[in-house]
Design a protein around this motif. Sequence first.
Motif, PDB file in Angstrom:
ATOM      1  N   VAL A  71     -68.767 -78.721 -18.298  1.00  0.00           N
ATOM      2  CA  VAL A  71     -69.350 -79.636 -17.653  1.00  0.00           C
ATOM      3  C   VAL A  71     -69.686 -79.408 -16.230  1.00  0.00           C
ATOM      4  CG1 VAL A  71     -68.886 -81.839 -16.705  1.00  0.00           C
ATOM      5  CG2 VAL A  71     -67.842 -81.147 -18.746  1.00  0.00           C
ATOM      6  N   SER A  72     -70.965 -79.417 -16.032  1.00  0.00           N
ATOM      7  CA  SER A  72     -71.741 -78.901 -14.531  1.00  0.00           C
ATOM      8  C   SER A  72     -71.362 -79.696 -13.449  1.00  0.00           C
ATOM      9  CB  SER A  72     -73.210 -78.597 -14.699  1.00  0.00           C
ATOM     10  OG  SER A  72     -73.870 -80.093 -14.948  1.00  0.00           O
ATOM     11  N   GLN A  73     -71.430 -79.101 -12.043  1.00  0.00           N
ATOM     12  CA  GLN A  73     -71.035 -80.013 -10.960  1.00  0.00           C
ATOM     13  C   GLN A  73     -72.098 -81.121 -10.873  1.00  0.00           C
ATOM     14  OE1 GLN A  73     -70.861 -77.738  -7.564  1.00  0.00           O
ATOM     15  NE2 GLN A  73     -69.440 -75.989  -8.399  1.00  0.00           N
ATOM     16  N   GLU A  74     -73.422 -80.901 -11.164  1.00  0.00           N
ATOM     17  CA  GLU A  74     -74.217 -82.040 -11.253  1.00  0.00           C
ATOM     18  C   GLU A  74     -73.923 -83.140 -12.046  1.00  0.00           C
ATOM     19  OE1 GLU A  74     -74.731 -79.001 -11.592  1.00  0.00           O
ATOM     20  OE2 GLU A  74     -75.847 -78.712  -9.531  1.00  0.00           O
ATOM     21  N   ARG A  91     -67.742 -69.927 -13.229  1.00  0.00           N
ATOM     22  CA  ARG A  91     -68.527 -69.559 -12.260  1.00  0.00           C
ATOM     23  C   ARG A  91     -70.185 -69.749 -12.379  1.00  0.00           C
ATOM     24  NH1 ARG A  91     -67.654 -66.724  -7.708  1.00  0.00           N
ATOM     25  NH2 ARG A  91     -65.698 -66.155  -8.428  1.00  0.00           N
ATOM     26  N   GLY A  92     -70.801 -70.570 -11.878  1.00  0.00           N
ATOM     27  CA  GLY A  92     -72.349 -70.870 -11.876  1.00  0.00           C
ATOM     28  C   GLY A  92     -72.553 -71.792 -12.893  1.00  0.00           C
TER      29      GLY A  92
END
Length: 247
Positions: free
Chosen positions: A18-21, A65-66
């Motif tokens: 799950v991405s930060q956005e 990471r990323g």
Amino acid sequence: MPTAQLFEAFITRMGVAVSQEELYAIVWGENSVNVTPNTLYQNVSLLRKALQDSGIPSESLKTIRGKGFIFTVTSVVENYVENNDNTPDKTEPAKERKPVIYHLILLSSLVVILFVILFVILFVILFVILFVILFVILFGILFYDYSSTPWRVTHYPKDFVFISKINGCSIFNSTENKSIENNLRVNSLIRTLPLECENYPYVYISYSDRHPTTSIISCRNDINYTEQNDCKTEIFINHGELDETQP
């Protein structure tokens, strides 16, 4: 609460990165533009600590990471199996031991309570014993007083009243003249007369307020309760004037 919403987001996407956005949009919605990465990482750290406190390894929530974060299913399942094993859970905190002072206070309280109970029991026993002793003494005094009085004195004739015992004589006053004042006058008169109390211990007095004479019958035995009796009669004049009384 952001931490709880983060956990819900990871649960619904378990095993998926799950991405930060996505997290900003899910947790903070329209206010995500005002949320800094530091705030996100702080809530992720709080979530890891909460997972660890509940027995789930914090490594279950990994940082990619990323890409963002991933909540792995394998770690959760392994932890669930370990907690259901017969072996004791090492993560379970040890039971809190109460300090020694607590046990000392409890023991002292029990000792005080037992002492108070024993004191009350002893006090009741002593009170009962004292009451019995006083009762026996009182009963003995009454019995002695009753037994020391001749039976004929306690059962005096119906037409005479026992008023006193003077110099060994049992003095009876007539019921017609029974009063405190007359009894005192009779006692005063008896003390001035040469009665033979040793031979004639029963003395019966009768007189009239109309005439200044007093009749005294002295008997060896009770006048009513013997068929054969030895009595003598004396008449005294001026019974109201004790100084002038003469046979």
